[in-house]
Design an enzyme around this catalytic site. Structure first.
Site, PDB file in Angstrom:
ATOM      1  N   THR A 106      44.309  43.438  40.314  1.00  0.00           N
ATOM      2  CA  THR A 106      43.478  42.253  40.079  1.00  0.00           C
ATOM      3  C   THR A 106      42.201  42.398  40.899  1.00  0.00           C
ATOM      4  O   THR A 106      42.145  43.168  41.859  1.00  0.00           O
ATOM      5  CB  THR A 106      44.183  40.947  40.512  1.00  0.00           C
ATOM      6  OG1 THR A 106      44.369  40.951  41.935  1.00  0.00           O
ATOM      7  CG2 THR A 106      45.528  40.788  39.836  1.00  0.00           C
ATOM      8  N   CYS A 107      41.171  41.642  40.524  1.00  0.00           N
ATOM      9  CA  CYS A 107      39.895  41.724  41.243  1.00  0.00           C
ATOM     10  C   CYS A 107      39.895  40.789  42.424  1.00  0.00           C
ATOM     11  O   CYS A 107      38.867  40.244  42.801  1.00  0.00           O
ATOM     12  CB  CYS A 107      38.743  41.344  40.321  1.00  0.00           C
ATOM     13  SG  CYS A 107      38.719  42.320  38.858  1.00  0.00           S
ATOM     14  N   ASP A 108      41.027  40.532  43.008  1.00  0.00           N
ATOM     15  CA  ASP A 108      41.137  39.560  44.077  1.00  0.00           C
ATOM     16  C   ASP A 108      41.548  40.292  45.342  1.00  0.00           C
ATOM     17  O   ASP A 108      42.520  41.034  45.342  1.00  0.00           O
ATOM     18  CB  ASP A 108      42.222  38.536  43.683  1.00  0.00           C
ATOM     19  CG  ASP A 108      42.171  37.313  44.564  1.00  0.00           C
ATOM     20  OD1 ASP A 108      42.046  37.491  45.795  1.00  0.00           O
ATOM     21  OD2 ASP A 108      42.266  36.206  44.031  1.00  0.00           O
TER      22      ASP A 108
END
Ligand SMILES: *Cc1c(COP(=O)(O)O)cnc(C)c1O
EC number: 4.1.1.19
Length: 637
Positions: free
Chosen positions: A499-501
């Site tokens: 994820t881009c988190d």
């Protein structure tokens, strides 16, 4: 140095400690699964399951469910209660229920109902939709259905419908107003309910779910409210419908002393109410039976300091002792264990798709004539030849790096120079770390080097989908390579998701009996997948996942053991994960419209002559295929 052995792998990853007899490490270095508690000879090699999945074109990440483990857990719980009741000469029976909120997956509920049939094992619902599922799946007239959670008229009316269908459906009153509503509906339909009263207990549980009990708890009646409820039932000539006393002090109770305290309080309350003439028949002790996720058998939040046998003995003997003292009949015992029943049966398998290293970027650091003195200073710190104390060497490298960044910001150092400084800095740190023996770990900064230098293994999954509690409440889950466990793991890593988190990573690992921020794993090999398992995800994690970054549900495979089959197993069912289109649609996107817009844009480029017609068709098809495809990274060919 001794050769690395399976015992060392066991020591490191603790598979036997958290595996509860279901998971172990085989001589071949692969994780083995023995899903049937009655027949330990039937073992499944996890690597073989994964190979079969790959050969069938199943993409990772995937949930693997061992439904035989669910069956075993249901049998163990029920039979241990039966045996203990017999030994204790306890007069009541055990009639447990499975709380479906812990894992509502239909196949899970079906397997539990099927395995629990000989014991009249029932179900518990905590909301209207759960109750609707439970009504359709718990048809055994001898098994209980327990209705918990806040209720409106429809929920209560469904409970009365259950009575019409001759089911043992017990409405647990969480709030006084529910009782008034229920009695009103009962009169309206001419159907008598079975009523349970939930007590807001005085005992305070500990850990992450402590607020489920105590006077500020969200659910349940105080003693005064219970007495009012009894008066209210009497006034309405309905006292004979009060059948059950319920409490639930929290999930994952790690300390057996809290359980004993709760049982004592609950049994005392039960006895006093019976003495007042309330015709109770059941004492429901709720959930809370813990799972030893970290394998430490301790009171940490991710463990428990007792066995299932001890838990059951404390309940049975505890209730018996108090009822005997108070001279009231022994109640039938109900428990609502969810976590302990389901945690072990499923796991997530994913593949490592890359490594992010702090140290080791290849870069030419050779001196050149005009280089800045900071660069040559840093170079002098490299190499075995220097006799600085590790701490001094570390300090010098850190301060040189800091000065270099200042110089860069002032425009004094150029890009090549700052790149060299960076690469050399990391090389010095890993030299220092390698030269250290553990005795030198007295200095905190040097101890932290191990963490600073750890690589990140990028794994094809989403923490928010598959391990929500590791992110939300710091839950520890065992994470272990599925194979190569007979090889020494030499790379210290932490796991990051796709994820881009920045929060999308796992921060806690089980290393021996410690919880650490990273863990040794094996080096990645070209052209060979590296599969890791995240274990004990069957309770809550399986069904709590969210849509963060629109990854959606994973593909699932349901594995059954069978000793006539090759490898003692067969894959009974494959449940495809959410496609990209499916998750987009849950967010109100119209994927037909999206495909049309992209097609139009392609057509426009065809008309302008920028794209050939056949190429254009291929692009349109490709976009549509991606919509139908997996949300995760496609890595298997
Ligand atoms: C959540 C819940 C359970 C299940 O608890 P576990 O700790 O998973 O066994 C049981 N009863 C009630 C009322 C609950 O809210």
């Amino acid at each position: 140095m001794n050769e690395w052995s399976i015992d060392d792998a066991e020591e490191l990853y603790g598979v036997n400690r958290w595996g509860a007899g279901y998971y172990s490490i085989g001589e071949n270095g692969n994780i083995q699964v023995a899903p049937n508690h009655r027949d330990q000879e039937v073992t499944i090699d996890l690597k073989e399951v994964i190979e079969e999945m790959i050969s069938e074109g199943i993409q990772f990440p995937a949930v693997i469910r061992f439904l035989d483990i669910l069956r075993s857990q249901v049998e163990i719980l029920n039979e241990t209660f039966r045996d203990t009741i017999e030994q204790a000469e306890y007069k009541g029976q055990y009639v447990g229920v499975y709380p479906v909120k812990v894992n509502q997956m239909r196949e899970v509920v079906e397997e539990i109902i099927d395995a629990g049939e000989p014991y009249n094992y029932g179900l518990e619902a905590g909301s209207k939709p759960e109750l609707m599922a439970v009504m359709a799946y718990n048809e055994n007239p001898e098994a209980l259905t327990i209705l918990n959670g806040y209720k409106d008229e429809d929920y209560l009316t469904l409970g009365l419908l259950g009575r019409r269908l001759q089911r043992k459906m017990i409405v647990v009153i969480e709030k006084f107003s529910e009782l008034e509503m229920l009695i009103g509906l009962s009169k309206k339909f001419g159907i008598e309910p079975l009523i349970g009263l939930r007590s807001k207990m005085m005992v305070k549980s500990q850990g992450k779910w402590a607020s489920s009990s105590g006077e500020r708890a969200k659910f349940g009646l105080s003693i005064a409210e219970i007495l009012n409820a009894i008066d209210y039932l009497k006034q309405n000539d309905m006292l004979h419908t009060a059948k059950l006393l319920h409490f639930h002090i929290g999930s994952q109770l790690s300390d057996i002393r809290k359980i004993k305290e709760a049982v004592t309080e609950g049994a005392r309350l039960y006895a006093k109410l019976v003495q007042l003439g309330v015709p109770l028949e059941y004492l429901d002790i709720g959930g809370g039976l813990g799972v030893d996720y970290d394998g430490t058998s301790s009171t940490t939040d991710s463990s428990r300091n007792y066995s299932t046998e001890e838990y059951i003995a404390d309940v049975v003997y505890g209730v018996k002792q108090i009822c005997d003292l108070e001279k009231v009949p022994h109640p039938n015992l109900v428990s609502e264990s969810g976590r302990a029943l389901t945690a072990h049966h499923s796991m997530v398998v994913t593949n490592v798709v890359g490594e992010i290293k702090a140290a080791g970027t290849p870069f030419d650091i050779k001196p050149d004539a005009s280089e800045h003195v900071l660069v040559s200073n840093m170079r002098e710190l490299i190499g075995e030849g220097n006799d600085l104390h590790p701490q001094e060497r570390y300090n010098d490298a850190a301060s040189t790096k800091e000065s270099a960044y200042e110089a860069f910001k002032l425009g004094v150092l150029d890009l090549r120079e700052i790149a060299k400084i960076d690469v050399m800095y990391w090389r010095i740190l890993s030299d220092i770390h390698q030269a250290l023996d553990t005795d030198n770990y007295v200095i905190q900064e040097l101890e932290d080097l191990q963490n600073v230098l750890a690589s990140q293994y990028l794994a094809n999954f989403s923490v928010f989908q598959s391990a929500a509690d590791t992110w939300a409440i710091g839950q520890v889950l065992p994470i272990v390579p599925v194979s190569r466990l007979h090889e020494e793991p030499k790379v210290r890593v932490s796991i990051a998701d796709i994820t881009c988190d920045s929060d999308g990573k796992i921060n806690n690992y089980i290393e021996g009996t410690q919880v650490t921020p990273n863990i040794p794993m094996h080096d990645l090999r070209k052209d060979e997948g590296y599969h890791i398992g995240m274990f004990l995800t069957g309770a809550y994690q399986d069904v709590m996942g969210d849509m963060h970054n629109l990854f959606g549900r994973l593909t699932e495979v349901h594995v059954f053991s069978h000793d006539d089959e090759d490898g003692d197993f067969y894959i009974e069912e494959v449940v495809p994960g959410n496609s990209a289109a499916k998750v987009l649609e849950t967010m109100q996107y119209n994927t037909d419209y999206m495909a049309k817009v992209v097609k139009k844009a392609v057509d426009k480029q065809i008309r302008k002559g920028n794209v050939a017609p056949r190429e254009g068709v291929r692009w349109t098809d490709f976009y549509e295929k991606c919509l139908q495809g997996s949300t995760y990274l496609r890595t298997e060919k």
